[in-house]
Design a protein around this motif. Sequence first.
Motif, short mmCIF file in Angstrom:
data_model
loop_
_atom_site.label_atom_id
_atom_site.label_comp_id
_atom_site.label_asym_id
_atom_site.label_seq_id
_atom_site.Cartn_x
_atom_site.Cartn_y
_atom_site.Cartn_z
N LYS A 1 -5.44 110.36 145.30
CA LYS A 1 -5.35 110.91 143.95
C LYS A 1 -6.63 111.69 143.67
CE LYS A 1 -4.66 106.71 142.28
NZ LYS A 1 -4.13 105.84 143.33
N ILE A 2 -6.51 112.78 142.94
CA ILE A 2 -7.67 113.59 142.58
C ILE A 2 -7.90 113.43 141.08
CG2 ILE A 2 -8.71 115.87 142.55
CD1 ILE A 2 -6.87 116.66 144.82
N ARG A 3 -9.04 112.86 140.71
CA ARG A 3 -9.34 112.67 139.30
C ARG A 3 -9.98 113.92 138.71
NH1 ARG A 3 -13.36 110.25 136.11
NH2 ARG A 3 -14.68 109.83 137.91
N MET A 4 -9.77 114.11 137.41
CA MET A 4 -10.25 115.28 136.67
C MET A 4 -9.66 116.57 137.24
SD MET A 4 -14.21 114.15 135.92
CE MET A 4 -14.45 115.48 134.73
N ALA A 5 -8.38 116.50 137.60
CA ALA A 5 -7.65 117.67 138.08
C ALA A 5 -6.19 117.50 137.74
CB ALA A 5 -7.83 117.84 139.59
N LEU A 6 -5.47 118.62 137.62
CA LEU A 6 -4.04 118.61 137.33
C LEU A 6 -3.33 119.60 138.25
CD1 LEU A 6 -4.00 118.62 133.41
CD2 LEU A 6 -3.45 116.68 134.90
N GLU A 7 -2.10 119.24 138.61
CA GLU A 7 -1.26 120.18 139.35
C GLU A 7 -0.48 121.02 138.35
OE1 GLU A 7 2.57 120.31 142.40
OE2 GLU A 7 1.89 118.41 141.54
N MET A 8 -0.65 122.32 138.42
CA MET A 8 0.02 123.20 137.48
C MET A 8 1.46 123.46 137.91
SD MET A 8 -2.34 123.27 135.42
CE MET A 8 -1.55 124.29 134.19
N SER A 9 2.19 124.18 137.07
CA SER A 9 3.59 124.47 137.35
C SER A 9 3.74 125.24 138.66
CB SER A 9 4.19 125.28 136.21
OG SER A 9 5.48 125.72 136.52
N ALA A 10 4.80 124.92 139.39
CA ALA A 10 5.06 125.59 140.67
C ALA A 10 6.03 126.75 140.51
CB ALA A 10 5.60 124.58 141.68
N VAL A 11 6.24 127.23 139.30
CA VAL A 11 7.18 128.32 139.04
C VAL A 11 6.62 129.63 139.60
CG1 VAL A 11 8.27 129.71 137.25
CG2 VAL A 11 8.18 127.23 137.01
N ASP A 12 7.47 130.35 140.33
CA ASP A 12 7.14 131.70 140.82
C ASP A 12 7.57 132.69 139.75
OD1 ASP A 12 6.74 134.07 142.13
OD2 ASP A 12 8.32 133.76 143.63
N LEU A 13 6.65 133.08 138.88
CA LEU A 13 6.99 133.90 137.73
C LEU A 13 7.60 135.23 138.15
CD1 LEU A 13 7.01 134.37 134.71
CD2 LEU A 13 4.65 135.16 134.87
N ALA A 14 6.96 135.92 139.08
CA ALA A 14 7.47 137.23 139.51
C ALA A 14 8.85 137.08 140.14
CB ALA A 14 6.49 137.87 140.48
N GLY A 15 9.01 136.06 140.98
CA GLY A 15 10.30 135.85 141.63
C GLY A 15 11.42 135.54 140.65
N ASP A 16 11.12 134.70 139.64
CA ASP A 16 12.15 134.36 138.66
C ASP A 16 12.47 135.54 137.75
OD1 ASP A 16 12.92 131.82 139.36
OD2 ASP A 16 11.40 130.81 138.16
N MET A 17 11.50 136.40 137.48
CA MET A 17 11.79 137.60 136.70
C MET A 17 12.75 138.51 137.46
SD MET A 17 10.40 137.52 133.72
CE MET A 17 10.53 139.24 133.28
N VAL A 18 12.54 138.64 138.77
CA VAL A 18 13.46 139.45 139.59
C VAL A 18 14.84 138.82 139.60
CG1 VAL A 18 13.93 140.21 141.95
CG2 VAL A 18 11.62 140.37 141.04
N ARG A 19 14.91 137.49 139.71
CA ARG A 19 16.22 136.82 139.73
C ARG A 19 16.95 136.97 138.40
NH1 ARG A 19 12.61 133.12 142.14
NH2 ARG A 19 12.83 133.11 144.41
N ILE A 20 16.19 136.98 137.31
CA ILE A 20 16.82 137.18 136.00
C ILE A 20 17.45 138.58 135.93
CG2 ILE A 20 16.25 137.68 133.60
CD1 ILE A 20 14.69 135.18 133.45
N ILE A 21 16.74 139.59 136.41
CA ILE A 21 17.28 140.95 136.41
C ILE A 21 18.53 141.02 137.27
CG2 ILE A 21 16.81 143.34 137.08
CD1 ILE A 21 13.86 142.81 136.40
#
Length: 252
Positions: free
Chosen positions: A204-224
């Motif tokens: 475990k890593i203290r004083m750290a967080l795992e951020m969202s794994a969303v691929d923003l650019a990829g999901d924007m392309v998929r939405i289009i």
Amino acid sequence: MNISFYTGSSGMKAQQEGLNIYANNIANINTVGFKAMRPSFAECLYVRYRETEPQWETGHGQYVMKTDLMWEQGQFTTTDQPLDFALPNDGFFMVVDRYGQTYLTRDGAFSITFNVDAQAWELVSAAGEYVLGYDGEHIQIPFETIADEDGDAAVTSIIDYVELEQMIGVFTVPNNWGLDNMDKNRFAVTGRSGEATPEPDYDKIRMALEMSAVDLAGDMVRIIETQRAYQLAAKVVQTSDEFIRIANNLRS
């Protein structure tokens, strides 16, 4: 039955579900430990209307066959919060809600609350659910006790963070893709995923967080792409409706 009409409408429904999934991914771009989802589309049943012509088959649209969780690890960010934890592995934290239901989560943004029933300070998740240790029990915060000027023992607000880190449980399941995606950034164990087992050797890593794994650019392309498919299906419905109107006018 107007096959083209129902084929187009099923396509609109499937693409709408896809849009909802991609939009939910983008809405959670800043959610700690969030895992994106991907819909898989499949064609509906094909029907052969002439046995003498086996190659003449008519489809009946499409549907969302399944929705998969994408388990790519998000980037880590350091924080100044001593109760933030990240997992550099495929493990999960386990939490329990007020109804006694246990869930798994990758969100390690923890805090402290006072449990009136237990008369103790305990570790809770960002959703306010109790974090569990390896033994499946609530984690009571280890405060240090020091003596005051008169020599009397007094509990202070100083936490033994090393001991606390060792108490936080990390769990794994045999098949991550079998987990059910729940609300509040949690996952439920199912028969497909297998039972959760403790992993005391996982880091475990203290004083750290795992951020969202969303691929923003990829999901924007998929939405289009999905919007274009939705528009095409809507055009099929519109054209089919126009043909029906023309046929009705000819009959009259």
